[in-house]
Design an enzyme around this catalytic site. Sequence first.
Site, PDB file in Angstrom:
ATOM      1  N   THR A   1      -0.648  11.648   1.142  1.00  0.00           N
ATOM      2  CA  THR A   1      -1.519  12.496   0.340  1.00  0.00           C
ATOM      3  C   THR A   1      -2.069  13.624   1.191  1.00  0.00           C
ATOM      4  OG1 THR A   1      -2.075  10.639  -1.091  1.00  0.00           O
ATOM      5  CG2 THR A   1      -3.605  12.489  -1.084  1.00  0.00           C
ATOM      6  N   ALA A   2      -2.238  13.390   2.488  1.00  0.00           N
ATOM      7  CA  ALA A   2      -2.700  14.442   3.392  1.00  0.00           C
ATOM      8  C   ALA A   2      -1.758  15.645   3.359  1.00  0.00           C
ATOM      9  CB  ALA A   2      -2.807  13.890   4.813  1.00  0.00           C
TER      10      ALA A   2
ATOM     11  N   HIS B   1      -7.917   8.554   8.258  1.00  0.00           N
ATOM     12  CA  HIS B   1      -8.365   7.261   8.777  1.00  0.00           C
ATOM     13  C   HIS B   1      -9.489   7.409   9.812  1.00  0.00           C
ATOM     14  CE1 HIS B   1      -5.118   5.804   6.453  1.00  0.00           C
ATOM     15  NE2 HIS B   1      -4.163   5.919   7.332  1.00  0.00           N
TER      16      HIS B   1
ATOM     17  N   LYS C   1       0.859  -1.177   0.000  1.00  0.00           N
ATOM     18  CA  LYS C   1       0.000   0.000   0.000  1.00  0.00           C
ATOM     19  C   LYS C   1       0.900   1.233   0.000  1.00  0.00           C
ATOM     20  CE  LYS C   1      -3.765   2.523   0.836  1.00  0.00           C
ATOM     21  NZ  LYS C   1      -4.682   2.187   1.962  1.00  0.00           N
ATOM     22  N   LEU C   2       0.528   2.246  -0.773  1.00  0.00           N
ATOM     23  CA  LEU C   2       1.277   3.497  -0.844  1.00  0.00           C
ATOM     24  C   LEU C   2       0.311   4.666  -0.840  1.00  0.00           C
ATOM     25  CD1 LEU C   2       3.829   2.937  -3.779  1.00  0.00           C
ATOM     26  CD2 LEU C   2       4.385   3.122  -1.348  1.00  0.00           C
ATOM     27  N   SER C   3       0.709   5.774  -0.252  1.00  0.00           N
ATOM     28  CA  SER C   3       0.014   7.025  -0.522  1.00  0.00           C
ATOM     29  C   SER C   3       0.242   7.383  -1.985  1.00  0.00           C
ATOM     30  CB  SER C   3       0.569   8.148   0.355  1.00  0.00           C
ATOM     31  OG  SER C   3       0.393   7.868   1.728  1.00  0.00           O
TER      32      SER C   3
END
Length: 285
Positions: A109-110, A148, A55-57
Site C-alpha cells: 500500500t505504501a 512499520h 496477511k496482505l497489503s
Amino acid sequence: MKISLGFSPCPNDTFIFDAMVHGKVDTEGLSFDVVLADVEALNHWAFEGRLDATKLSFHAFMHLAGQYNLLESGAALGNNCGPLLIARKPMTEEAVNEACIAIPGQYTTANFLLGQAYPQAVNRKIMIFSAIENAVLSGEADAGVIIHENRFTYQDKGLVKIADLGEIWEQTTGMPIPLGGIAVKNSLDPELQAAIGRVMRRSVAFALDNPQEALPYVRQHSQEMDEAVMYAHINLYVNDFTRELGERGHAAVARMHAGTGQTAGTGQTAPSGLTGTSTRNPGNA
C-alpha cells in the site's frame, strides 16, 4: 485441521495473532502452521496461492480478490498511520519526481500511496522495509517510503519527513487509510473460511481485551525491542477497524480498489465473518 497461516513479525500482527496461534481462544478444532515473513513476501506468496490464510497489503488484495476473500477482522486501517516519505534533507516536489526512491515492495500500500501522491516519481527501488532508512542515509537512495516501526525511528537517525502519504490520502479521499488485511483462499470450503474468520475475530478481541498477554510473543519477533516503540506501533495500527472493518472500512477499501483501475466495490455477500470482492485476473493487473 491444520491451516497454513502467514503474517509479518511486526508488533501489530504478532499482537493480534498471538491468541489464536497459542490456543488462548476457541479455535474450533483448527491449528495453524505459521510462517512469519515481510509483507511483500506474503503478497507474492499470495499470488502463488501458497498459504490458506495470510496477511496482505490492501494494494495486493486489489489484484487477488478473485483468489482470496477478505476477513472482517484483523485489518490495519485507520487515521494518521500511513507511510512516510523521508530523505536526508528537505526536497521539492520536482526533486522528488526525479529522485531514486526506495519502496518496501511493488504491491505494498505504501507504493500505491506514493503513486497517488507523486505520480511522476517513477524511479523506485524495491527493498525490504527494514533496509530503507540505511539506504537513504548511505545515498543508495535519494528518498524512501517507510512503514512499520521505522515511523518511530527515522528522526533519531537524522532523516527528515518529506510527506505523510497517508495524510495526503486522507485529505484527498476523506477516508481512513487501508494498509493491510487478512485474507483466506476462496477455494477453501465456505464453512472453513467462516470458521477462520470467527477465530480471527476472537483472537483480535482477546488481544485488545488482554493487551499484556501478547507482549512476550510481540517482543520475541520485534525488530525494535524498546517497549515504548512496541506499544506505539500496536496503538497506531490496532484499533476498532481491526475488530471489524464495518461500513466505513469497506468504503475505504472500495475507494482504494477504484484507484487501482480495478472494479470498485466490497459489498458482495460472503460466508459469515468474510467480505469477498471480484476483480480481473492478477496476471492482467
